[in-house]
Scaffold this motif. Sequence first.
Motif, PDB file in Angstrom:
ATOM      1  N   LEU A  26       8.712 -26.374  14.957  1.00 51.45           N
ATOM      2  CA  LEU A  26       7.576 -25.524  14.643  1.00 51.45           C
ATOM      3  C   LEU A  26       6.367 -25.949  15.476  1.00 51.45           C
ATOM      4  O   LEU A  26       6.359 -27.007  16.099  1.00 51.45           O
ATOM      5  CB  LEU A  26       7.229 -25.631  13.155  1.00 51.45           C
ATOM      6  CG  LEU A  26       8.274 -25.128  12.159  1.00 51.45           C
ATOM      7  CD1 LEU A  26       7.806 -25.399  10.733  1.00 51.45           C
ATOM      8  CD2 LEU A  26       8.555 -23.653  12.356  1.00 51.45           C
ATOM      9  N   LEU A  27       5.345 -25.102  15.472  1.00 54.94           N
ATOM     10  CA  LEU A  27       4.081 -25.434  16.120  1.00 54.94           C
ATOM     11  C   LEU A  27       3.068 -25.816  15.060  1.00 54.94           C
ATOM     12  O   LEU A  27       3.015 -25.214  13.985  1.00 54.94           O
ATOM     13  CB  LEU A  27       3.547 -24.239  16.908  1.00 54.94           C
ATOM     14  CG  LEU A  27       4.416 -23.717  18.048  1.00 54.94           C
ATOM     15  CD1 LEU A  27       3.767 -22.484  18.660  1.00 54.94           C
ATOM     16  CD2 LEU A  27       4.619 -24.790  19.107  1.00 54.94           C
ATOM     17  N   PHE A  44      -2.074 -25.723  20.192  1.00 53.91           N
ATOM     18  CA  PHE A  44      -0.939 -26.144  19.380  1.00 53.91           C
ATOM     19  C   PHE A  44      -0.257 -27.377  19.973  1.00 53.91           C
ATOM     20  O   PHE A  44      -0.277 -27.594  21.184  1.00 53.91           O
ATOM     21  CB  PHE A  44       0.103 -25.017  19.294  1.00 53.91           C
ATOM     22  CG  PHE A  44      -0.396 -23.767  18.643  1.00 53.91           C
ATOM     23  CD1 PHE A  44      -0.295 -23.587  17.270  1.00 53.91           C
ATOM     24  CD2 PHE A  44      -0.968 -22.752  19.398  1.00 53.91           C
ATOM     25  CE1 PHE A  44      -0.749 -22.423  16.667  1.00 53.91           C
ATOM     26  CE2 PHE A  44      -1.424 -21.585  18.808  1.00 53.91           C
ATOM     27  CZ  PHE A  44      -1.317 -21.418  17.432  1.00 53.91           C
ATOM     28  N   ARG A  45       0.345 -28.128  19.099  1.00 54.71           N
ATOM     29  CA  ARG A  45       1.271 -29.188  19.496  1.00 54.71           C
ATOM     30  C   ARG A  45       2.550 -29.005  18.702  1.00 54.71           C
ATOM     31  O   ARG A  45       2.595 -28.233  17.730  1.00 54.71           O
ATOM     32  CB  ARG A  45       0.672 -30.569  19.251  1.00 54.71           C
ATOM     33  CG  ARG A  45       0.441 -30.905  17.792  1.00 54.71           C
ATOM     34  CD  ARG A  45      -0.231 -32.261  17.651  1.00 54.71           C
ATOM     35  NE  ARG A  45      -0.607 -32.551  16.260  1.00 54.71           N
ATOM     36  CZ  ARG A  45      -1.417 -33.537  15.910  1.00 54.71           C
ATOM     37  NH1 ARG A  45      -1.950 -34.327  16.836  1.00 54.71           N
ATOM     38  NH2 ARG A  45      -1.711 -33.740  14.633  1.00 54.71           N
ATOM     39  N   SER A  46       3.574 -29.704  19.101  1.00 52.75           N
ATOM     40  CA  SER A  46       4.843 -29.638  18.376  1.00 52.75           C
ATOM     41  C   SER A  46       4.732 -30.415  17.076  1.00 52.75           C
ATOM     42  O   SER A  46       3.972 -31.385  16.971  1.00 52.75           O
ATOM     43  CB  SER A  46       5.963 -30.225  19.235  1.00 52.75           C
ATOM     44  OG  SER A  46       7.139 -30.384  18.467  1.00 52.75           O
ATOM     45  N   LEU A 107      -5.956 -18.656  10.570  1.00 54.82           N
ATOM     46  CA  LEU A 107      -5.275 -19.802  11.182  1.00 54.82           C
ATOM     47  C   LEU A 107      -6.242 -20.965  11.372  1.00 54.82           C
ATOM     48  O   LEU A 107      -7.267 -20.828  12.054  1.00 54.82           O
ATOM     49  CB  LEU A 107      -4.660 -19.388  12.518  1.00 54.82           C
ATOM     50  CG  LEU A 107      -3.783 -20.435  13.219  1.00 54.82           C
ATOM     51  CD1 LEU A 107      -2.682 -20.939  12.289  1.00 54.82           C
ATOM     52  CD2 LEU A 107      -3.173 -19.853  14.491  1.00 54.82           C
ATOM     53  N   LEU A 108      -5.912 -22.119  10.782  1.00 55.25           N
ATOM     54  CA  LEU A 108      -6.767 -23.300  10.812  1.00 55.25           C
ATOM     55  C   LEU A 108      -5.983 -24.508  11.312  1.00 55.25           C
ATOM     56  O   LEU A 108      -4.743 -24.527  11.250  1.00 55.25           O
ATOM     57  CB  LEU A 108      -7.295 -23.594   9.401  1.00 55.25           C
ATOM     58  CG  LEU A 108      -8.163 -22.507   8.749  1.00 55.25           C
ATOM     59  CD1 LEU A 108      -8.431 -22.865   7.288  1.00 55.25           C
ATOM     60  CD2 LEU A 108      -9.460 -22.325   9.519  1.00 55.25           C
ATOM     61  N   PRO A 109      -6.679 -25.537  11.816  1.00 59.73           N
ATOM     62  CA  PRO A 109      -5.991 -26.768  12.227  1.00 59.73           C
ATOM     63  C   PRO A 109      -5.140 -27.324  11.089  1.00 59.73           C
ATOM     64  O   PRO A 109      -5.553 -27.332   9.924  1.00 59.73           O
ATOM     65  CB  PRO A 109      -7.151 -27.700  12.583  1.00 59.73           C
ATOM     66  CG  PRO A 109      -8.257 -26.787  13.006  1.00 59.73           C
ATOM     67  CD  PRO A 109      -8.128 -25.583  12.111  1.00 59.73           C
ATOM     68  N   ARG A 112       1.097 -24.611  10.254  1.00 59.82           N
ATOM     69  CA  ARG A 112       2.283 -24.557  11.101  1.00 59.82           C
ATOM     70  C   ARG A 112       2.793 -23.122  11.226  1.00 59.82           C
ATOM     71  O   ARG A 112       2.749 -22.350  10.264  1.00 59.82           O
ATOM     72  CB  ARG A 112       3.383 -25.461  10.549  1.00 59.82           C
ATOM     73  CG  ARG A 112       3.118 -26.955  10.788  1.00 59.82           C
ATOM     74  CD  ARG A 112       4.146 -27.820  10.087  1.00 59.82           C
ATOM     75  NE  ARG A 112       4.124 -29.183  10.576  1.00 59.82           N
ATOM     76  CZ  ARG A 112       3.262 -30.106  10.194  1.00 59.82           C
ATOM     77  NH1 ARG A 112       2.324 -29.792   9.300  1.00 59.82           N
ATOM     78  NH2 ARG A 112       3.306 -31.339  10.684  1.00 59.82           N
ATOM     79  N   LEU A 113       3.297 -22.800  12.421  1.00 60.16           N
ATOM     80  CA  LEU A 113       3.816 -21.473  12.710  1.00 60.16           C
ATOM     81  C   LEU A 113       5.156 -21.584  13.412  1.00 60.16           C
ATOM     82  O   LEU A 113       5.428 -22.562  14.122  1.00 60.16           O
ATOM     83  CB  LEU A 113       2.865 -20.691  13.616  1.00 60.16           C
ATOM     84  CG  LEU A 113       1.485 -20.302  13.098  1.00 60.16           C
ATOM     85  CD1 LEU A 113       0.720 -19.590  14.197  1.00 60.16           C
ATOM     86  CD2 LEU A 113       1.604 -19.409  11.877  1.00 60.16           C
TER      87      LEU A 113
END
Length: 366
Positions: A26-27, A44-46, A107-109, A112-113
């Motif tokens: 996920l991201l 995004f990060r993994s 969408l916030l820090p 996950r997406l």
Amino acid sequence: MNMGVPQGHGYKHLDQMQPWSDRLHLLECLSVVEEAPNVKTFTFRSDNQNWFRYEPGQFMTFELGTQPESILRTFTLSSSPSRPFTFAVTVKAQEGSIGARWMLDNLLPGMRLKAFGPLGDFSIARYPGDKYLFISAGSGVTPMMSMTRWLQDCAPQSDVSFVACARRPSDIIFRRELEYLTSSMPNLKVSFLIKEHEMGQLWTGIRGRLEAPKLPLLAPDFKDRVIFCCGPEGFMRDVREMLEASGFDMAHYHQESFGPAAEPVLPLMDDLEPGEQPAATSMVTFSMSGKEVPCAAGETILKAARGAGIRIAAACESGLCGTCRILKLSGEVAMDHNGGILDEEIEEGYILACCSKPLGNVEVEA
């Protein structure tokens, strides 16, 4: 103190990490930055400390948690693959948009997406040249920014003319960064065009639409450049017609669009391999759902799945975004895609459900 490193993970060098896979990971949203009115950049990060492998200018398809059910939306990457620990998309919410509006509002820090990709051939990696002309309007600037950032890191002497069009000065996305990049890229020329004057904003640049008389002023040698264009369909059509009328070699013109392509068709009998016959009615077995579904001649696997209540994620439905990629376990299909699947994925047995039509009985993993 935790300086932003994921909990439970230490620092790793790139060669100690695996590439991110849309099938496994996920991201995680790392940051949200406002770029202009109704425009934000999401980084995004993994979720598992992977690195990202893509080409500058490619896109990703995101599964967004809107209500009453999730939707799929495609966005171009604005970041550079030369910085592979994260990637970013810059999203503009147009009037009536659902997915982009949801991202800007929700969408916030830390969230996950699920995402699919990257895909797309709108890239200087696919169409290299000695000199480039990037022409964009509105959020069409995002793939150009990805390519320019990559050139800054990897080929800062590149000769690039960058034309960004917007309605008002405050609508110019990445304006400050583009102006800054000219200090580190000596052969980068940036030009902004606006349609409307804005109260309180001093503007000494060019106004009006991008028209034939303006193009030689912005890039006198535009006929010698490889041109990339991205923006609303009407804008790209006008640019294309303007270049054709000027005598530009259109083999060196490339544009990006996520609009639906022509409906793929079954191959003619002459196009089939020896012994292949398009079946009048085929049976498609969906192994994970445990269903066997009839599929009429000319019908796609995606359509057959929907008729049986089987959900296969799909966004563009024209063989472009790659979201509906599934594994074919047995049988043969006629697949007429538009670049949404890699050759190595086809060799592994994957197909795109939206543009794959059975040539006899088929079993798929769905």
